[in-house]
Design a protein around this motif. Structure first.
Motif, PDB file in Angstrom:
ATOM      1  N   VAL A   9       0.845  -1.196   0.000  1.00  8.91           N
ATOM      2  CA  VAL A   9       0.000   0.000   0.000  1.00  8.91           C
ATOM      3  C   VAL A   9       0.877   1.240   0.000  1.00  8.91           C
ATOM      4  N   CYS A  27       0.455   5.380   0.564  1.00 10.78           N
ATOM      5  CA  CYS A  27      -0.427   6.426   1.076  1.00 10.78           C
ATOM      6  C   CYS A  27       0.193   7.784   0.765  1.00 10.78           C
ATOM      7  N   ALA A  84      -0.235  12.010   0.884  1.00 19.14           N
ATOM      8  CA  ALA A  84      -0.946  13.098   1.548  1.00 19.14           C
ATOM      9  C   ALA A  84      -0.297  14.427   1.205  1.00 19.14           C
ATOM     10  N   VAL A 144      -4.225  11.497   5.322  1.00 21.45           N
ATOM     11  CA  VAL A 144      -4.520  10.080   5.097  1.00 21.45           C
ATOM     12  C   VAL A 144      -5.328   9.508   6.252  1.00 21.45           C
ATOM     13  N   GLU A 145      -4.902   9.808   7.474  1.00 27.50           N
ATOM     14  CA  GLU A 145      -5.570   9.212   8.640  1.00 27.50           C
ATOM     15  C   GLU A 145      -6.997   9.729   8.799  1.00 27.50           C
ATOM     16  N   CYS A 148      -8.923   8.087   5.558  1.00 31.36           N
ATOM     17  CA  CYS A 148      -9.104   6.637   5.460  1.00 31.36           C
ATOM     18  C   CYS A 148      -8.405   5.879   6.584  1.00 31.36           C
ATOM     19  N   LEU A 169      -7.200   1.883   6.926  1.00 32.22           N
ATOM     20  CA  LEU A 169      -5.847   1.432   7.273  1.00 32.22           C
ATOM     21  C   LEU A 169      -5.882   0.433   8.413  1.00 32.22           C
ATOM     22  N   ALA A 224       3.533  -0.874   3.894  1.00 38.35           N
ATOM     23  CA  ALA A 224       2.989   0.457   3.629  1.00 38.35           C
ATOM     24  C   ALA A 224       4.090   1.497   3.560  1.00 38.35           C
ATOM     25  N   PHE A 259       4.354   5.732   3.242  1.00 32.25           N
ATOM     26  CA  PHE A 259       3.656   7.014   3.269  1.00 32.25           C
ATOM     27  C   PHE A 259       4.538   8.093   2.643  1.00 32.25           C
ATOM     28  N   ALA A 292       1.615   7.040  11.163  1.00 31.16           N
ATOM     29  CA  ALA A 292       1.798   5.955  10.201  1.00 31.16           C
ATOM     30  C   ALA A 292       2.086   4.641  10.915  1.00 31.16           C
ATOM     31  N   LEU A 298      -3.568   5.160  -2.045  1.00 30.16           N
ATOM     32  CA  LEU A 298      -4.588   6.012  -1.424  1.00 30.16           C
ATOM     33  C   LEU A 298      -4.160   7.461  -1.549  1.00 30.16           C
ATOM     34  N   TYR A 326      -9.478   9.296  -1.499  1.00 34.18           N
ATOM     35  CA  TYR A 326     -10.203   9.456  -0.237  1.00 34.18           C
ATOM     36  C   TYR A 326     -10.747  10.873  -0.096  1.00 34.18           C
TER      37      TYR A 326
END
Length: 215
Positions: A13, A15, A17, A23-24, A27, A31, A42, A44, A61, A105, A135
């Protein structure tokens, strides 16, 4: 409405932002659900943020997806369209340092915030072989759209999301929009739309339905 399964085994994944906490907020429940499903690799990438905010983002994260890596481009908040080339380079560098992900994402392409819009527009051209989900982030501008894709979030994970938001991002708690009722209310509304108690919603601009099983 039918459910589509994720591929078996560890999930890769990415992520993306514009700002720490995007992100948090958008979504975080997803996560947590992915982490509960099984191993997640993942990575970020956050395009803006002060050193203090970067520390918060690293903590978040790790809290939402244990073992996640965090990278930062340190570009000016609210000015990403002026730095188009640097944003594009940061996205491609991030793509190059990680294996091709299953899932990316990113913010929506029609988000009212210019930084979000830029990332949402660029991401599908960078990760062409991944499922890209855009998102949504509740905000003063009132830009909530019509999602195409939903992820049901169990009650305990929905509440864990808002607890972790508070724990990981103390700098944001004084804002009037930083509120458990906002975050849970958004998930409850999207849950109603997909017959789940809580859910998070996304726009999926391109999905390949593999009815032949890879043949």
């Amino acid at each position: 409405m039918i459910g589509l399964p994720l591929p078996p085994g560890p999930l890769r994944v990415v992520c993306v932002a514009a700002h720490p906490d995007d992100v948090e907020i958008g979504c975080g429940g997803t996560l947590l659900a992915l982490a509960a499903r099984g191993p997640v690799d993942a990575a970020f990438l956050t395009l803006t943020g002060t050193p203090d905010r970067e520390d918060e983002a690293r903590q978040a994260a790790e809290a939402f997806l244990p073992g996640a890596t965090s990278h930062f481009a340190r570009l000016p908040d609210g000015r990403l369209p002026e730095h188009w080339g640097e944003v594009k380079s940061a996205l491609h560098e991030h793509a190059g340092r990680n294996p091709v992900p299953h899932l990316v994402l990113v913010p929506r392409t029609d988000d009212a915030h210019q930084d979000h819009r830029l990332l949402g527009t660029m991401a599908p051209t960078v990760w062409r072989d991944a499922l890209v989900l855009h998102y949504e982030i509740p905000k003063w501008d009132g830009d909530m759209g019509r999602p195409t894709t939903y992820v049901g979030v169990p009650d305990e994970l929905a509440r864990r999301k808002v607890e972790l938001l508070d724990a990981c991002y103390p700098s944001q708690k004084p804002h009037d929009w930083w509120d458990h009722e906002v975050f849970l209310g958004m998930m409850r509304l999207r849950g109603m739309e997909c017959r789940s108690r809580y859910a998070e919603a996304f726009v999926a601009p391109k999905v390949l339905l593999d009815v032949a099983g890879g043949r």
